[in-house]
Design a protein around this motif. Structure first.
Motif, PDB file in Angstrom:
ATOM      1  N   ASN A  94       0.806  -1.203   0.127  1.00  0.00           N
ATOM      2  CA  ASN A  94      -0.100   0.131  -0.077  1.00  0.00           C
ATOM      3  C   ASN A  94       0.828   1.273  -0.019  1.00  0.00           C
ATOM      4  O   ASN A  94       1.493   1.583  -0.984  1.00  0.00           O
ATOM      5  CB  ASN A  94      -0.985   0.078   1.157  1.00  0.00           C
ATOM      6  N   ASN A  95       0.898   2.054   1.213  1.00  0.00           N
ATOM      7  CA  ASN A  95       1.536   3.287   0.987  1.00  0.00           C
ATOM      8  C   ASN A  95       3.021   3.240   1.406  1.00  0.00           C
ATOM      9  O   ASN A  95       3.820   4.153   1.452  1.00  0.00           O
ATOM     10  CB  ASN A  95       0.853   4.305   2.221  1.00  0.00           C
ATOM     11  N   ILE A  96       3.558   1.887   1.613  1.00  0.00           N
ATOM     12  CA  ILE A  96       4.897   1.793   1.763  1.00  0.00           C
ATOM     13  C   ILE A  96       5.417   1.794   0.452  1.00  0.00           C
ATOM     14  O   ILE A  96       4.873   0.822  -0.360  1.00  0.00           O
ATOM     15  CB  ILE A  96       5.327   0.463   3.056  1.00  0.00           C
ATOM     16  N   ALA A  97       6.535   2.264   0.162  1.00  0.00           N
ATOM     17  CA  ALA A  97       7.073   2.353  -1.255  1.00  0.00           C
ATOM     18  C   ALA A  97       8.096   1.222  -1.344  1.00  0.00           C
ATOM     19  O   ALA A  97       8.376   0.565  -2.468  1.00  0.00           O
ATOM     20  CB  ALA A  97       7.536   3.729  -1.811  1.00  0.00           C
ATOM     21  N   ALA A  98       8.898   1.290  -0.050  1.00  0.00           N
ATOM     22  CA  ALA A  98      10.121   0.379  -0.424  1.00  0.00           C
ATOM     23  C   ALA A  98      10.909   0.136   0.990  1.00  0.00           C
ATOM     24  O   ALA A  98      10.302   0.720   2.110  1.00  0.00           O
ATOM     25  CB  ALA A  98      11.136   0.977  -1.282  1.00  0.00           C
ATOM     26  N   HIS A  99      11.563  -1.006   0.951  1.00  0.00           N
ATOM     27  CA  HIS A  99      12.407  -1.272   2.071  1.00  0.00           C
ATOM     28  C   HIS A  99      11.525  -1.827   3.262  1.00  0.00           C
ATOM     29  O   HIS A  99      12.056  -1.779   4.714  1.00  0.00           O
ATOM     30  CB  HIS A  99      13.225  -0.076   2.759  1.00  0.00           C
ATOM     31  N   TYR A 100      10.518  -2.736   2.842  1.00  0.00           N
ATOM     32  CA  TYR A 100       9.868  -3.381   3.912  1.00  0.00           C
ATOM     33  C   TYR A 100      10.441  -4.877   3.726  1.00  0.00           C
ATOM     34  O   TYR A 100      10.142  -5.549   2.778  1.00  0.00           O
ATOM     35  CB  TYR A 100       8.443  -3.307   3.856  1.00  0.00           C
ATOM     36  N   CYS A 101      10.895  -5.536   4.959  1.00  0.00           N
ATOM     37  CA  CYS A 101      11.278  -6.799   4.592  1.00  0.00           C
ATOM     38  C   CYS A 101      10.874  -7.413   5.926  1.00  0.00           C
ATOM     39  O   CYS A 101      11.296  -7.376   7.058  1.00  0.00           O
ATOM     40  CB  CYS A 101      12.657  -6.627   4.682  1.00  0.00           C
ATOM     41  N   PRO A 102       9.925  -8.310   5.770  1.00  0.00           N
ATOM     42  CA  PRO A 102       9.387  -9.070   7.132  1.00  0.00           C
ATOM     43  C   PRO A 102      10.571  -9.953   7.677  1.00  0.00           C
ATOM     44  O   PRO A 102      11.282 -10.435   7.059  1.00  0.00           O
ATOM     45  CB  PRO A 102       8.377 -10.195   6.593  1.00  0.00           C
ATOM     46  N   TYR A 135       6.051  11.850  -2.913  1.00  0.00           N
ATOM     47  CA  TYR A 135       7.269  11.955  -1.957  1.00  0.00           C
ATOM     48  C   TYR A 135       7.208  10.915  -1.026  1.00  0.00           C
ATOM     49  O   TYR A 135       6.288  10.870  -0.440  1.00  0.00           O
ATOM     50  CB  TYR A 135       7.613  13.321  -1.484  1.00  0.00           C
ATOM     51  N   VAL A 136       8.340  10.334  -0.762  1.00  0.00           N
ATOM     52  CA  VAL A 136       8.636   9.546   0.238  1.00  0.00           C
ATOM     53  C   VAL A 136       9.129  10.063   1.507  1.00  0.00           C
ATOM     54  O   VAL A 136       9.855  11.040   1.318  1.00  0.00           O
ATOM     55  CB  VAL A 136       9.089   8.057  -0.087  1.00  0.00           C
ATOM     56  N   LYS A 137       8.821   9.623   2.724  1.00  0.00           N
ATOM     57  CA  LYS A 137       9.399   9.728   4.127  1.00  0.00           C
ATOM     58  C   LYS A 137       9.897   8.707   4.564  1.00  0.00           C
ATOM     59  O   LYS A 137       9.388   7.618   4.345  1.00  0.00           O
ATOM     60  CB  LYS A 137       8.798  10.999   4.907  1.00  0.00           C
ATOM     61  N   ASP A 138      10.803   8.983   5.413  1.00  0.00           N
ATOM     62  CA  ASP A 138      11.302   7.833   6.544  1.00  0.00           C
ATOM     63  C   ASP A 138      10.240   7.213   7.379  1.00  0.00           C
ATOM     64  O   ASP A 138       9.561   8.010   7.975  1.00  0.00           O
ATOM     65  CB  ASP A 138      12.705   8.245   7.252  1.00  0.00           C
ATOM     66  N   GLY A 139      10.187   5.781   7.364  1.00  0.00           N
ATOM     67  CA  GLY A 139       9.254   5.281   8.142  1.00  0.00           C
ATOM     68  C   GLY A 139      10.105   4.631   9.304  1.00  0.00           C
ATOM     69  O   GLY A 139      11.164   5.025   9.734  1.00  0.00           O
ATOM     70  N   LYS A 140       9.696   3.481   9.699  1.00  0.00           N
ATOM     71  CA  LYS A 140      10.148   2.726  10.941  1.00  0.00           C
ATOM     72  C   LYS A 140      11.555   2.112  10.319  1.00  0.00           C
ATOM     73  O   LYS A 140      11.556   2.049   9.184  1.00  0.00           O
ATOM     74  CB  LYS A 140       9.484   1.686  11.548  1.00  0.00           C
ATOM     75  N   LYS A 141      12.345   1.712  11.199  1.00  0.00           N
ATOM     76  CA  LYS A 141      13.444   0.948  10.791  1.00  0.00           C
ATOM     77  C   LYS A 141      13.308  -0.308  10.056  1.00  0.00           C
ATOM     78  O   LYS A 141      12.452  -1.020  10.605  1.00  0.00           O
ATOM     79  CB  LYS A 141      14.508   0.873  11.969  1.00  0.00           C
ATOM     80  N   SER A 142      14.062  -0.619   8.844  1.00  0.00           N
ATOM     81  CA  SER A 142      13.318  -1.729   8.291  1.00  0.00           C
ATOM     82  C   SER A 142      14.187  -3.060   8.468  1.00  0.00           C
ATOM     83  O   SER A 142      13.917  -4.206   8.334  1.00  0.00           O
ATOM     84  CB  SER A 142      13.878  -1.554   6.679  1.00  0.00           C
ATOM     85  N   LEU A 187      27.839   0.333   9.757  1.00  0.00           N
ATOM     86  CA  LEU A 187      26.514  -0.079   9.299  1.00  0.00           C
ATOM     87  C   LEU A 187      25.492   1.183   9.202  1.00  0.00           C
ATOM     88  O   LEU A 187      25.452   1.981  10.200  1.00  0.00           O
ATOM     89  CB  LEU A 187      26.009  -1.040   9.894  1.00  0.00           C
ATOM     90  N   HIS A 188      25.072   1.297   7.996  1.00  0.00           N
ATOM     91  CA  HIS A 188      23.812   2.181   7.955  1.00  0.00           C
ATOM     92  C   HIS A 188      22.390   1.247   8.094  1.00  0.00           C
ATOM     93  O   HIS A 188      22.324   0.280   7.295  1.00  0.00           O
ATOM     94  CB  HIS A 188      24.031   2.946   6.472  1.00  0.00           C
ATOM     95  N   HIS A 189      21.678   1.973   8.849  1.00  0.00           N
ATOM     96  CA  HIS A 189      20.297   1.182   8.866  1.00  0.00           C
ATOM     97  C   HIS A 189      19.277   1.708   8.324  1.00  0.00           C
ATOM     98  O   HIS A 189      19.106   2.957   8.446  1.00  0.00           O
ATOM     99  CB  HIS A 189      19.962   1.028  10.548  1.00  0.00           C
ATOM    100  N   TYR A 190      18.807   1.228   7.404  1.00  0.00           N
ATOM    101  CA  TYR A 190      17.697   1.974   6.213  1.00  0.00           C
ATOM    102  C   TYR A 190      16.381   1.820   6.982  1.00  0.00           C
ATOM    103  O   TYR A 190      15.942   0.881   7.410  1.00  0.00           O
ATOM    104  CB  TYR A 190      17.580   1.009   4.924  1.00  0.00           C
ATOM    105  N   PRO A 191      15.746   3.071   6.574  1.00  0.00           N
ATOM    106  CA  PRO A 191      14.215   3.236   7.086  1.00  0.00           C
ATOM    107  C   PRO A 191      13.516   2.679   6.148  1.00  0.00           C
ATOM    108  O   PRO A 191      13.691   2.737   4.975  1.00  0.00           O
ATOM    109  CB  PRO A 191      14.179   4.394   7.249  1.00  0.00           C
ATOM    110  N   GLN A 192      12.232   2.073   6.390  1.00  0.00           N
ATOM    111  CA  GLN A 192      11.183   2.183   5.657  1.00  0.00           C
ATOM    112  C   GLN A 192      10.905   3.314   4.873  1.00  0.00           C
ATOM    113  O   GLN A 192      11.108   4.213   5.468  1.00  0.00           O
ATOM    114  CB  GLN A 192       9.830   1.569   6.166  1.00  0.00           C
ATOM    115  N   LEU A 193      10.315   3.227   3.533  1.00  0.00           N
ATOM    116  CA  LEU A 193      10.103   4.600   2.874  1.00  0.00           C
ATOM    117  C   LEU A 193       8.730   4.568   2.591  1.00  0.00           C
ATOM    118  O   LEU A 193       8.106   3.740   1.772  1.00  0.00           O
ATOM    119  CB  LEU A 193      10.854   4.579   1.636  1.00  0.00           C
TER     120      LEU A 193
END
Ligand code: MN
Ligand code: MN
Length: 290
Positions: free
Chosen positions: A54-62, A193-200, A257-263
């Motif tokens: 849905n509104n999460i564009a990228a970087h969601y990894c269960p 536009y995307v914004k940072d969400g929770k840590k992925s 390390l860089h910790h990517y956020p959800q977008l």
């Protein structure tokens, strides 16, 4: 050609993964099977397979123990990457588990991608590609996501060098023969536009230097992923939850390390995505096309 081999595996796995996306199925089941498929086809994951809904564009990894399942009405992006000796193929598609009205937004990103790929010839300017993507998506009545873009890929470098805009960003850099790009238009019902969400849970190495804590975890990361993104679940599998969490926390704190956020789309719009990897030629070579 190694890029083409990786592309074939990525394409086959994407179609396989697409068929697994059904209402009631756990997300982790799909990403796990996708990982197994890539290994069975003798590829390696270039980044952890992602399922953004849905509104999460990228970087969601269960995560391993996550029990989220696909729901009716979900608009699902499956994005996966394969590499062979660092030669990367990156591709994605969108699956509709909801109303038929969502088929239009899927078509918008898919058509924009198709149009863009025809332009990957030596001499094309980056902004011409962005303009073509934007025109198709706006033509469908949606917005492109402007702060997400396609990217050049180089050996062991997923986001290398040049970016491929999803709108006319005035960049007149010209394409050169044999450059490799992942092209990924995103269409949204939101403002684009995307914004940072929770840590992925997805991490990437930014530098290597001596550390006091987390040394063993760092060595495992360097040996197995080099500079390619990975998920914490791979570290937990190897070291157990306690040691993995501690190591990752230390390495993140040391900025190794860089910790990517959800977008997440900032106005909560629905998001669709389509992606292929292409080699710049007079006749563009799409490596991830079956
Ligand atoms: Mn991708
Ligand atoms: Mn990509």
């Amino acid at each position: 050609m190694t890029y083409e081999k990786a592309g074939k595996i990525a394409a086959e796995t994407l179609q396989y993964g697409k068929r697994l996306i059904k209402v009631g199925t756990p997300l982790i089941e799909v990403t796990s099977k996708v990982e197994e498929k890539i290994a069975a086809l003798k590829g390696k994951t270039a980044f952890p397979p992602q399922i953004s809904i849905n509104n999460i564009a990228a970087h969601y990894c269960p995560d391993k123990n996550e029990d989220t399942v696909f729901k009716e009405s979900d608009l699902v992006k499956l994005d996966l990457g394969v590499h062979i000796d660092g030669h990367i193929a990156d591709n994605a598609l969108t699956v509709n588990l909801g109303d038929d009205k969502n088929l239009e937004i899927i078509k918008a990103s898919k058509d924009a991608l198709k149009e863009a790929l025809t332009l990957f010839k030596p001499g094309t300017k980056m902004n011409e590609i962005g303009k073509a993507i934007e025109e198709v998506i706006v033509g469908y009545g949606f917005n492109p996501i402007k702060n997400l873009s396609g990217h050049e890929v180089k050996p062991y470098d997923l986001h290398a060098g040049l970016t491929v805009p999803n709108f006319d960003n005035k960049d007149e850099t010209k394409l050169k023969e044999n450059q490799v790009f992942a092209v990924e238009p995103f269409a949204t019902t939101g403002d684009g536009y995307v914004k940072d969400g929770k840590k992925s849970g997805i991490y990437g190495l930014t530098q290597v230097r001596n550390v006091r804590s987390g040394r063993e975890v760092l060595k495992f990361i360097v040996d197995n992923f080099r500079t390619l993104p990975f998920h914490r679940k791979y570290i937990v599998e190897k070291f157990g939850d306690f040691k993995a969490s501690f190591g990752l926390r230390m390495l993140e704190k040391e900025e190794i390390l860089h910790h990517y956020p959800q977008l997440v789309e900032r106005s909560n719009g629905l998001v669709s995505q389509a992606e292929h990897t292409v080699i710049v030629k007079d006749k563009p070579k799409i490596t991830t096309k079956i």
